[in-house]
Design an enzyme around this catalytic site. Structure first.
Site, short mmCIF file in Angstrom:
data_model
loop_
_atom_site.label_atom_id
_atom_site.label_comp_id
_atom_site.label_asym_id
_atom_site.label_seq_id
_atom_site.Cartn_x
_atom_site.Cartn_y
_atom_site.Cartn_z
N LYS A 78 0.77 -1.53 -0.21
CA LYS A 78 0.40 -0.01 0.51
C LYS A 78 0.96 1.35 -0.01
CE LYS A 78 -3.99 -2.13 2.62
NZ LYS A 78 -5.11 -2.10 2.67
N GLU A 90 -2.89 6.73 7.95
CA GLU A 90 -3.47 7.06 7.07
C GLU A 90 -4.42 8.55 8.38
OE1 GLU A 90 -5.96 5.37 4.53
OE2 GLU A 90 -4.71 4.64 3.36
N HIS A 127 -14.45 -2.97 8.45
CA HIS A 127 -13.86 -2.62 6.72
C HIS A 127 -13.70 -4.07 6.18
CE1 HIS A 127 -12.15 0.43 9.65
NE2 HIS A 127 -11.44 -0.56 10.37
N ARG A 162 -6.27 -7.96 -8.77
CA ARG A 162 -7.17 -9.26 -9.70
C ARG A 162 -8.88 -8.46 -9.35
NH1 ARG A 162 -10.00 -8.76 -4.43
NH2 ARG A 162 -8.53 -8.29 -3.46
P1 ADP Z 1 -8.04 -3.93 2.84
O1 ADP Z 1 -6.54 -4.22 1.94
O2 ADP Z 1 -7.98 -4.70 4.92
O3 ADP Z 1 -9.28 -4.64 2.67
P2 ADP Z 1 -8.24 -0.78 2.64
O4 ADP Z 1 -7.26 -0.01 2.36
O5 ADP Z 1 -9.58 -1.25 1.77
O6 ADP Z 1 -7.70 -2.44 4.02
O7 ADP Z 1 -9.58 -0.98 3.45
C1 ADP Z 1 -10.75 -1.57 3.60
C2 ADP Z 1 -11.42 -0.16 4.19
O8 ADP Z 1 -11.04 0.51 5.50
C3 ADP Z 1 -12.12 0.42 3.69
O9 ADP Z 1 -12.84 0.26 2.19
C4 ADP Z 1 -13.10 1.71 4.09
O10 ADP Z 1 -14.11 1.21 4.69
C5 ADP Z 1 -11.43 1.37 5.10
N1 ADP Z 1 -10.46 2.47 5.05
C6 ADP Z 1 -9.19 2.37 4.48
N2 ADP Z 1 -9.05 3.34 4.71
C7 ADP Z 1 -9.64 4.57 5.32
C8 ADP Z 1 -9.78 6.01 5.44
N3 ADP Z 1 -8.12 6.60 6.02
N4 ADP Z 1 -10.19 6.11 6.67
C9 ADP Z 1 -11.58 5.58 7.01
N5 ADP Z 1 -12.02 4.89 6.67
C10 ADP Z 1 -10.61 4.38 6.05
#
Ligand code: ADP
Length: 667
Positions: free
Chosen positions: A116, A200, A235, A292
């Site tokens: 990431k 973040e 999440h 993917r």
């Molecule tokens: P993973 O790869 O573990 O699925 P992601 O980065 O795709 O993690 O994030 C999963 C979820 O977490 C997102 O869909 C969102 O709901 C929440 N999320 C991610 N980043 C943020 C952020 N900066 N602020 C608020 N919610 C977030």
């Protein structure tokens, strides 16, 4: 085009990929682990190769075994599906080295987007909007803490190698930072063998919007519109839909431009998804790219009328994208729900065991069912507990919601717990229907989505009694006439008590045999005539007053699962006659009647016990089963501790060495 491909996955996605391949005349080879030797994806397969033992590391995650299977089968390409090896750059590289085509993007693109932090640095240099954060290599805890303070709380700690919401912690104050960091690093290290994190700014109450992109080997790259995946729990996505709601044309344009820029930045080939969060003020931020096919790709297929797996195969075989951007359109609205074998009432704990009954909705032009299981299959503890996806499509969102609620009412799973009722409550929630939801919806609406179960209504109790009577009739037909020695049959004037457990509660009913037929005395003191007849589809037709109801009761031993009006009730019949199984008495071993959790261990090894004495309590599907001593004796073995899960039906729980009877007196 390939003559044969190997599908390096299991469950619904393996079945789904095979369907498209076969439609295109491409032969398929499945792979499986020991736990999956009889799984749906293997049963229907023209060719299937065993990879190894049940743990994923010994089977679906073992790239060398997958490649050996592909070479042995004569496949030219490997489709990784999602999860497992799908985003593993080393595996993609090993495929190439073995002369196999990896159906996915280039090794470099996977590597770049797999981290990431690296992905964010790349996106920043390509004008893709990012959440403010710290993406550096330096993982000094003091430096991370200082970066968090600079950013301002709340801050989100994320595993750099993360996925599936693991290794993620929201930190709301400086004092919470150090312990949250340590715990995120621990979780990340164990899940991804990589402790690195990024920070973040935590966006409160955002929506998750993602854009499907597709690239080919000739430099073409298009987007296939967006999906709204805001309906999440911890999440992790639960419900997805397309198109997303409440986006302005300007926001859409920003999303598509950013997503295609992200794809171009890595010369993306194949299916990819660029994920964003949309803040309440409308600001759009890139969060990550998944290299993917996504679980939720069917909603995109529904609105575009395209088959993304077909596109993946064509692109991997070197063909250009089948359509140019201007030729790709969207119509109507699609919603997907993920059906899990899990128990919402027990913090969504996975529910393993045999699916003794599965009724999935009939597929149609508007309803699509993707499943990896059928009645009789088992949910094993080894893999993700998602058992099916239901996808509906309609001309607009209100129609799609109505159709999904109906589809969920038509779906039944017995033998394991599931989130079916939970999903329906979301779909029927007024705020969800109004489009008023963020990624916090499931948490904020918990009370409404997970109501404490009330007492079963009278109709459910009548169905339970009807099932008990049906069971006795069936037993009477197969057993000897002596099996009928119960008060109900022998003496028509007598009244019998029937007791059921519902969670913690005990429900006592009375059953009276009248000349006109059975009557049931209910807990509210009313007495009603039982008018229930088995319907041809295996359900009961129950008449209450002028109302006619059709409902199903699945009975397994003393456990009754009643499916009525989209709800599922689990009742335990309390058998007044203590069962004594001759075999059990002979060996003194006691087996789990079904998978569950050991909630109490009431004895210790060496204890002297009397026949009928409670030894252990096993809880399965919210019903407690007390395991009692089959004979007088001594507890010789205890195989489980309190709190442990019993994952196999029939597992030995405890052993009692029978007491040696005193020598018979000489006569
Ligand atoms: P993973 O790869 O573990 O699925 P992601 O980065 O795709 O993690 O994030 C999963 C979820 O977490 C997102 O869909 C969102 O709901 C929440 N999320 C991610 N980043 C943020 C952020 N900066 N602020 C608020 N919610 C977030």
């Amino acid at each position: 085009m390939f003559g044969k491909i190997l599908i390096a996955n299991r469950g619904e996605i393996a079945c789904r990929i095979a369907r498209t391949a076969q439609r295109m005349g491409v032969a398929t080879v499945m792979v499986y682990s020991d736990a999956d030797a009889a799984a749906l994806h293997v049963r229907g397969a023209p060719q299937a190769i065993r990879l190894g033992a049940s743990p994923a590391a010994a089977s679906y995650l073992d790239g060398a075994k997958v490649i050996a299977a592909a070479l042995a089968s004569g496949a030219q390409a490997v489709h990784p599906g999602y999860g497992f090896l799908s985003e593993n750059a080393d595996f993609a590289q090993a495929c190439a080295a073995a002369g196999l085509t990896f159906i996915g993007p280039s090794v470099d693109a996977i590597r770049m987007m797999g981290s990431k932090s690296a992905a964010k640095k790349l996106m920043a240099s390509h004008a893709v909007p990012l959440v403010p954060g710290y993406y550096g290599e330096d993982q000094n805890p003091a430096l991370l803490a200082a970066a968090a303070v600079d950013m301002g709380f709340p801050v989100l700690i994320k595993a750099s190698a993360g996925g599936g919401g693991r290794g993620m912690r929201v930190v709301r104050a400086a004092a919470e930072f150090a312990p949250a960091l340590a715990s995120a690093q621990r979780e990340s290290l164990s899940a991804f063998a990589d402790a690195r994190v990024l920070l973040e700014k935590y966006i409160e109450r955002p929506r998750h919007i993602e854009v499907q992109i597709f690239g080919d080997q000739h430099g073409n790259l298009v987007h296939l519109f967006e999906r709204d995946c805001s309906l999440q729990r911890r999440h992790q996505k639960v419900i997805e839909e397309a198109p997303a709601l409440n986006l302005t044309p300007a926001q859409r344009a920003t999303l598509y431009a950013a997503a295609t820029a992200a794809g171009r930045a890595v010369n993306y080939v194949g299916a990819g998804t660029v994920e964003f969060v949309v803040a309440p003020d409308g600001a759009i931020y890139f969060i990550e790219m998944n290299t993917r096919l996504q679980v939720e790709h069917p909603v995109t297929e529904a609105i575009t009328g395209l088959d993304l797996v077909e596109w993946q195969l064509r692109v991997a075989a070197g063909e250009p994208l089948p359509l140019a951007q201007s030729a790709i359109g969207q119509r109507g609205h699609a919603i997907e729900v993920r059906v899990y074998a899990e128990d919402p009432a027990q913090d969504f704990r996975p529910s393993v065991g045999q699916i003794v009954h599965a009724r999935l909705p009939a597929a149609s032009a508007q309803v699509r069912v993707e499943t990896g299981v059928a009645s009789g299959d088992s949910v094993s503890p080894w893999y993700d507990a998602m058992v099916a996806k239901l996808i509906v499509q309609a001309e607009n969102r209100p129609s799609a919601l109505r159709l999904m609620a109906h589809t969920l009412r038509e779906t039944e799973l017995a033998g394991v717990n599931s989130n079916l009722v939970y999903l329906r409550r979301i779909i029927e929630h007024p705020d969800y229907a109004a489009g008023d939801f963020t990624t916090h919806f499931a948490e904020e609406q918990k009370a409404q989505l997970l109501p404490t179960p009330g007492a079963p209504p009278n109709r459910v109790l009548l169905l339970a009694v009807a099932a008990v009577l049906r069971g006795r009739d069936q037993a009477a037909m197969t057993a000897s006439p002596w099996a009928l020695a119960d008060s109900f049959r022998l003496n028509h004037t007598r009244c019998e008590r029937l007791s059921f457990r519902h969670g913690e509660a005990l429900i006592n009913l009375t059953l009276h045999q009248h000349r006109s037929g059975p009557r049931v005395g209910l807990p509210d003191s009313s007495q009603v005539e039982l008018r229930a007849v088995p319907a041809p589809d295996g359900r009961f037709q129950l008449d209450i007053g002028a109302q006619q109801i059709h409902a199903r009761v699945v009975q397994r031993g003393e456990l009754l699962e009643i499916f009525d009006a989209g709800e599922r009730w689990v009742l335990g019949l309390i058998d007044p006659l203590q069962r004594t199984d001759e075999d059990e008495i002979a060996t003194g071993s006691l087996l789990a009647p079904m998978p569950g959790a050991i909630t109490a261990v009431l004895v210790a090894v060496g204890d002297v016990v009397r026949r009928g004495q409670p030894l252990l309590v096993l809880e399965a599907m919210k019903i407690e089963h007390t395991i009692t001593a089959p004979c007088d004796g001594t507890v010789s073995e205890l195989y489980f501790l309190q709190g442990q899960q019993v994952t196999q039906e029939g597992a030995e729980l405890v052993r009692v060495a029978p007491a040696i009877p005193p020598p018979a007196a000489a006569v």
